[in-house]
Design an enzyme around this catalytic site. Structure first.
Site, PDB file in Angstrom:
ATOM      1  N   ASN A  15       0.889  -1.142  -0.154  1.00 56.11           N
ATOM      2  CA  ASN A  15       0.059  -0.033   0.045  1.00 56.11           C
ATOM      3  C   ASN A  15       1.009   1.235   0.108  1.00 56.11           C
ATOM      4  O   ASN A  15       1.492   1.231   0.872  1.00 56.11           O
ATOM      5  CB  ASN A  15      -0.826  -0.124   1.505  1.00 56.11           C
ATOM      6  CG  ASN A  15      -1.709   1.214   1.369  1.00 56.11           C
ATOM      7  OD1 ASN A  15      -1.722   1.923   0.449  1.00 56.11           O
ATOM      8  ND2 ASN A  15      -2.332   1.343   2.521  1.00 56.11           N
ATOM      9  N   LYS A  17       0.103   4.148  -0.176  1.00 58.17           N
ATOM     10  CA  LYS A  17      -0.574   5.510   0.418  1.00 58.17           C
ATOM     11  C   LYS A  17      -0.256   6.359  -0.688  1.00 58.17           C
ATOM     12  O   LYS A  17      -0.332   6.391  -1.847  1.00 58.17           O
ATOM     13  CB  LYS A  17      -0.025   5.599   1.434  1.00 58.17           C
ATOM     14  CG  LYS A  17      -0.198   4.252   2.518  1.00 58.17           C
ATOM     15  CD  LYS A  17      -0.049   4.636   4.043  1.00 58.17           C
ATOM     16  CE  LYS A  17      -0.021   3.377   4.781  1.00 58.17           C
ATOM     17  NZ  LYS A  17      -0.154   3.502   6.187  1.00 58.17           N
ATOM     18  N   HIS A 100      -9.297   0.750   5.045  1.00 58.64           N
ATOM     19  CA  HIS A 100      -8.289   1.056   5.912  1.00 58.64           C
ATOM     20  C   HIS A 100      -8.446   1.929   6.976  1.00 58.64           C
ATOM     21  O   HIS A 100      -9.232   2.870   6.818  1.00 58.64           O
ATOM     22  CB  HIS A 100      -7.094   1.650   4.581  1.00 58.64           C
ATOM     23  CG  HIS A 100      -5.780   1.533   5.231  1.00 58.64           C
ATOM     24  ND1 HIS A 100      -5.325   2.519   6.116  1.00 58.64           N
ATOM     25  CD2 HIS A 100      -4.735   0.710   5.228  1.00 58.64           C
ATOM     26  CE1 HIS A 100      -4.042   2.175   6.650  1.00 58.64           C
ATOM     27  NE2 HIS A 100      -3.750   1.177   5.910  1.00 58.64           N
ATOM     28  N   GLU A 102      -6.994   4.358   8.183  1.00 60.87           N
ATOM     29  CA  GLU A 102      -6.746   5.670   7.541  1.00 60.87           C
ATOM     30  C   GLU A 102      -8.105   6.367   7.126  1.00 60.87           C
ATOM     31  O   GLU A 102      -8.482   7.356   7.256  1.00 60.87           O
ATOM     32  CB  GLU A 102      -5.411   5.864   6.807  1.00 60.87           C
ATOM     33  CG  GLU A 102      -4.223   5.782   7.767  1.00 60.87           C
ATOM     34  CD  GLU A 102      -3.029   5.243   6.953  1.00 60.87           C
ATOM     35  OE1 GLU A 102      -2.998   5.415   5.579  1.00 60.87           O
ATOM     36  OE2 GLU A 102      -2.027   4.729   7.477  1.00 60.87           O
ATOM     37  N   GLU A 172      -5.104  -5.343  10.811  1.00 66.60           N
ATOM     38  CA  GLU A 172      -4.191  -4.243  11.066  1.00 66.60           C
ATOM     39  C   GLU A 172      -4.490  -3.726  12.119  1.00 66.60           C
ATOM     40  O   GLU A 172      -5.454  -2.658  12.074  1.00 66.60           O
ATOM     41  CB  GLU A 172      -4.105  -3.570   9.691  1.00 66.60           C
ATOM     42  CG  GLU A 172      -3.956  -3.916   8.332  1.00 66.60           C
ATOM     43  CD  GLU A 172      -3.226  -2.777   7.563  1.00 66.60           C
ATOM     44  OE1 GLU A 172      -2.247  -3.162   7.086  1.00 66.60           O
ATOM     45  OE2 GLU A 172      -4.097  -1.641   7.530  1.00 66.60           O
ATOM     46  N   GLY A 178       2.608   2.101  10.813  1.00 65.69           N
ATOM     47  CA  GLY A 178       3.389   2.967  10.642  1.00 65.69           C
ATOM     48  C   GLY A 178       4.083   3.174  11.669  1.00 65.69           C
ATOM     49  O   GLY A 178       4.604   4.632  11.900  1.00 65.69           O
ATOM     50  N   SER A 218       3.468  -2.500  10.620  1.00 68.40           N
ATOM     51  CA  SER A 218       4.908  -2.211  10.560  1.00 68.40           C
ATOM     52  C   SER A 218       5.693  -3.409  10.451  1.00 68.40           C
ATOM     53  O   SER A 218       6.693  -4.111  10.829  1.00 68.40           O
ATOM     54  CB  SER A 218       5.413  -1.998  12.093  1.00 68.40           C
ATOM     55  OG  SER A 218       4.955  -0.527  12.445  1.00 68.40           O
ATOM     56  N   GLY A 239       2.881  -1.173   4.211  1.00 66.41           N
ATOM     57  CA  GLY A 239       2.791   0.135   4.263  1.00 66.41           C
ATOM     58  C   GLY A 239       4.286   0.535   3.635  1.00 66.41           C
ATOM     59  O   GLY A 239       4.744   0.487   2.511  1.00 66.41           O
TER      60      GLY A 239
END
Ligand code: PEP
Length: 261
Positions: A15, A17, A100, A102, A172, A178, A218, A239
Site C-alpha cells: 500500500n 498510500k 483501511h 486511515e 491491521e 506506521g 510495521s 505500508g
C-alpha cells in the site's frame, strides 16, 4: 471441497498510500518488477495512488504482478466529486483495499460504508482487501474481540456466498500501523482466529478456510517470517516497507516461510 484440502496462495500487497505520482510510480515499479516476478508462488499486489494506477499497470502488464487500488466509492458513476467508481477500476485493477484504518479514522468511513464498497467490488469484478483492526485503547481495555467482531459483521455483511472465498481480509491493529511497533505473532494469530471463526459463522467453514487473511502493521523484511510462518496468516499488507526494494525481500521471505521458496 472439504476445508481440510483448501490451499491458500499467500498474498503480499504493498500500500503506497499518498506516495509516488505517475512518474515516480513508473520508475519504482520498473525497479522492483524483476525481483517480484522471480517469486511467482506468492501473489504480489502493488497499490499505488489512483493517479498512478495506469502508469503502474503499463509496467506490470503480463508479468503476473497484480494491481490494486487503495479505495473506491460504491456507486458506478455520478456526481461524487473526487471519488473513483468501481466501473473505472474494473479492467484496470484486480484488487481494491477497503476500510483501511486511515480511511476509517481520517475520513469517517463506517462499517456500513465499507460494506457497500465491498459489495460493489464484488459486483464489478474486483477483489476486496477489507481491513479491520483495533485501536490501542481498545486492546488495553480488552475490547479487541468486540471491536473486530463489530467490524467483521458490519463490513462483511451479506456477501454473495459463492464469492466469499475470493475475499481477502487484512488484520491491521491500528497501533501497529506506521509506528515501527508490530504486533506479536501470537497476538496476530489470536485475532486472525477470531476473524476466521466469525467468517465460519457467517458463511460456513469451507468459505472461512478459503478466505486469505493478511497481517498488516510495521511489517518489514526482518519480521515478516514470524507472521508468514503461521498457518492461518496468508501474507501481509505492507505500508512503509513497500515503498522500498525491501518489498521484494518481504515477498521472498513469505514464500520461504510458507515452504514455497
Ligand atoms: C498499512 O498502511 O496498511 C500498513 C500496514 O502500514 P505500515 O506497514 O507502514 O505499518
Amino acid at each position: 471441497m472439504s476445508a481440510a484440502f483448501i490451499r491458500r496462495v499467500p498474498i503480499v500487497a504493498g500500500n503506497w498510500k499518498m506516495h509516488y505520482g505517475p512518474s515516480d510510480a513508473h520508475d519504482f515499479a520498473t525497479a522492483i518488477l524483476g525481483g517480484l516476478t522471480s517469486i511467482p508462488m506468492v501473489e504480489r499486489v502493488l497499490c499505488p495512488p489512483a493517479v498512478s494506477l495506469t502508469a503502474v499497470h503499463a509496467v506490470i502488464a503480463g508479468s503476473g504482478v497484480r494491481l490494486g487500488a487503495q479505495n473506491m466509492y460504491f456507486e458506478p458513476r455520478g456526481a461524487y466529486t473526487g471519488e473513483i467508481a468501481p466501473t473505472m477500476l474494473q479492467g484496470l485493477c484486480d484488487y481494491v483495499i477497503l476500510g483501511h484504518s486511515e480511511r476509517r479514522g481520517y475520513f469517517g468511513e463506517t462499517d456500513e460504508l465499507v460494506n457497500r464498497k465491498t459489495l460493489a467490488a464484488f459486483a464489478y469484478g474486483l477483489t476486496p482487501i477489507v481491513c479491520v483492526g483495533e485501536r490501542l485503547e481498545d486492546r488495553d481495555a480488552n475490547l479487541t474481540e468486540r471491536v473486530i467482531t463489530e467490524q467483521v459483521r458490519g463490513s462483511l455483511a451479506n456477501l454473495p456466498p459463492e464469492r466469499v472465498a475470493e475475499l481477502v481480509v487484512a488484520y491491521e491493529p491500528i497501533w501497529a500501523i506506521g509506528t515501527g511497533r508490530a504486533a506479536t505473532a501470537q497476538d496476530a494469530a489470536d485475532v486472525v482466529a477470531i476473524i476466521r471463526a466469525l467468517l465460519a459463522e457467517l458463511y460456513g467453514a469451507d468459505a472461512a478456510q478459503a478466505v486469505r487473511v493478511q497481517y498488516g502493521g510495521s511489517v518489514t523484511a526482518a519480521n515478516i517470517a514470524e507472521f508468514a510462518a503461521l498457518p492461518d496468516i496468508d501474507g501481509a499488507l505492507v505500508g512503509g516497507a513497500s515503498l522500498k526494494p525491501e518489498f521484494i525481500e518481504i515477498v521472498r521471505r513469505t514464500a520461504e516461510a510458507k515452504g514455497l521458496g
